[in-house]
Design a protein around this motif. Sequence first.
Motif, PDB file in Angstrom:
ATOM      1  N   CYS A   1     -16.010  -8.019 -34.781  1.00 25.67           N
ATOM      2  CA  CYS A   1     -15.411  -7.123 -35.771  1.00 25.67           C
ATOM      3  C   CYS A   1     -15.336  -7.880 -37.086  1.00 25.67           C
ATOM      4  O   CYS A   1     -14.730  -8.952 -37.166  1.00 25.67           O
TER       5      CYS A   1
ATOM      6  N   GLU B   1     -18.931  -4.336 -35.557  1.00 27.04           N
ATOM      7  CA  GLU B   1     -18.233  -3.266 -36.260  1.00 27.04           C
ATOM      8  C   GLU B   1     -17.726  -3.794 -37.599  1.00 27.04           C
ATOM      9  O   GLU B   1     -17.111  -4.858 -37.661  1.00 27.04           O
TER      10      GLU B   1
ATOM     11  N   ARG C   1      -5.657  -4.619 -31.713  1.00 31.03           N
ATOM     12  CA  ARG C   1      -6.516  -3.515 -31.273  1.00 31.03           C
ATOM     13  C   ARG C   1      -7.898  -4.028 -30.869  1.00 31.03           C
ATOM     14  O   ARG C   1      -8.469  -3.593 -29.865  1.00 31.03           O
ATOM     15  N   ALA C   2      -8.439  -4.936 -31.660  1.00 25.64           N
ATOM     16  CA  ALA C   2      -9.766  -5.470 -31.357  1.00 25.64           C
ATOM     17  C   ALA C   2      -9.757  -6.242 -30.046  1.00 25.64           C
ATOM     18  O   ALA C   2     -10.685  -6.133 -29.241  1.00 25.64           O
TER      19      ALA C   2
ATOM     20  N   ARG D   1      -7.634  -5.844 -27.506  1.00 22.51           N
ATOM     21  CA  ARG D   1      -7.422  -4.932 -26.377  1.00 22.51           C
ATOM     22  C   ARG D   1      -8.690  -4.152 -26.036  1.00 22.51           C
ATOM     23  O   ARG D   1      -9.027  -3.968 -24.874  1.00 22.51           O
ATOM     24  N   SER D   2      -9.390  -3.685 -27.073  1.00 25.15           N
ATOM     25  CA  SER D   2     -10.559  -2.842 -26.820  1.00 25.15           C
ATOM     26  C   SER D   2     -11.785  -3.670 -26.465  1.00 25.15           C
ATOM     27  O   SER D   2     -12.695  -3.190 -25.792  1.00 25.15           O
ATOM     28  N   GLY D   3     -11.831  -4.893 -26.948  1.00 24.74           N
ATOM     29  CA  GLY D   3     -12.996  -5.738 -26.720  1.00 24.74           C
ATOM     30  C   GLY D   3     -14.128  -5.478 -27.677  1.00 24.74           C
ATOM     31  O   GLY D   3     -15.043  -6.283 -27.804  1.00 24.74           O
ATOM     32  N   THR D   4     -14.090  -4.349 -28.389  1.00 21.63           N
ATOM     33  CA  THR D   4     -15.208  -4.020 -29.285  1.00 21.63           C
ATOM     34  C   THR D   4     -14.782  -3.404 -30.591  1.00 21.63           C
ATOM     35  O   THR D   4     -15.463  -3.553 -31.598  1.00 21.63           O
ATOM     36  N   SER D   5     -13.686  -2.662 -30.620  1.00 23.49           N
ATOM     37  CA  SER D   5     -13.425  -1.804 -31.769  1.00 23.49           C
ATOM     38  C   SER D   5     -12.027  -2.018 -32.317  1.00 23.49           C
ATOM     39  O   SER D   5     -11.097  -2.350 -31.594  1.00 23.49           O
ATOM     40  N   ALA D   6     -11.897  -1.811 -33.631  1.00 17.79           N
ATOM     41  CA  ALA D   6     -10.596  -1.847 -34.299  1.00 17.79           C
ATOM     42  C   ALA D   6     -10.582  -0.724 -35.310  1.00 17.79           C
ATOM     43  O   ALA D   6     -11.610  -0.354 -35.865  1.00 17.79           O
ATOM     44  N   SER D   7      -9.405  -0.172 -35.558  1.00 19.62           N
ATOM     45  CA  SER D   7      -9.313   0.911 -36.533  1.00 19.62           C
ATOM     46  C   SER D   7      -8.373   0.507 -37.638  1.00 19.62           C
ATOM     47  O   SER D   7      -7.412  -0.215 -37.440  1.00 19.62           O
TER      48      SER D   7
END
Length: 248
Positions: A179, A205, A230-231, A233-239
């Motif tokens: 990210c 991302e 968030r990144a 926890r998701s392993g791939t994505s952050a908002s």
Amino acid sequence: MVRAAPRGPGARRVPGDPAAAPRLRRGPPPAGHLTIGDHARACAALLRELGVERAHWVGHSSSCCMGLQLALDAPELVAGLILYEPAQPAGPLRDELVPRFVRPALAAARAGDTATAFDLFLAGMGGEGYREGLRERLGDDGIAAAVRESAFFFTDEFPALRAWDFGPAEGTRITAPTCVVAGTGTRPWFREDVELLAAMVPGAEAVTLPGLDHMAPLTHPHELGVLIARAVRSGTSASAPAEPAPRR
């Protein structure tokens, strides 16, 4: 402070309570020049010494480059990369605009005027009001210490950044979830660099955070912390948050 990846085989968390963390002491500067690869190898050695099998690397500016190098050299150690406004790779805007303040900053550093070099460099990177955020978080004594310790950056770390090579060929070798983040209030070359790096790394991302600039790790730690969580926890994505963030 090192935090291991909270998920995956062999992953564990280093205690987050400051009372449980080892006390850090400032040592003398290194005896010789250190490359970005040297920094990455030192971090790998630290993780292994701590028994951390996989860690998320959170980088800001030049430490993003060290994290990328670690992900190339020891991919088994890197659970993910969260990179805020990396110093490299550079796009056309950086090549055009940054030398306007970097050259006089380096000239001041070579002349032994570290205070002027520090001021020129951070005003160029973080804006003319950069000291407000530093003073709020570090106090006057902290700023004085930062000025003193910046001599290593100008004489050793910055030349190492210039010599470091990272392009599309290296980017395709990054396998860790990545990210790459910039703020809307930052210098324009950082947003360009984020897009450039995100295009090099498969599946990376690019995230933009409203209202933040290059000093955000000091001025907006909460907003960055939310994104990092968030990144991870998701392993791939952050908002990104929807509203511009006030200075904290």
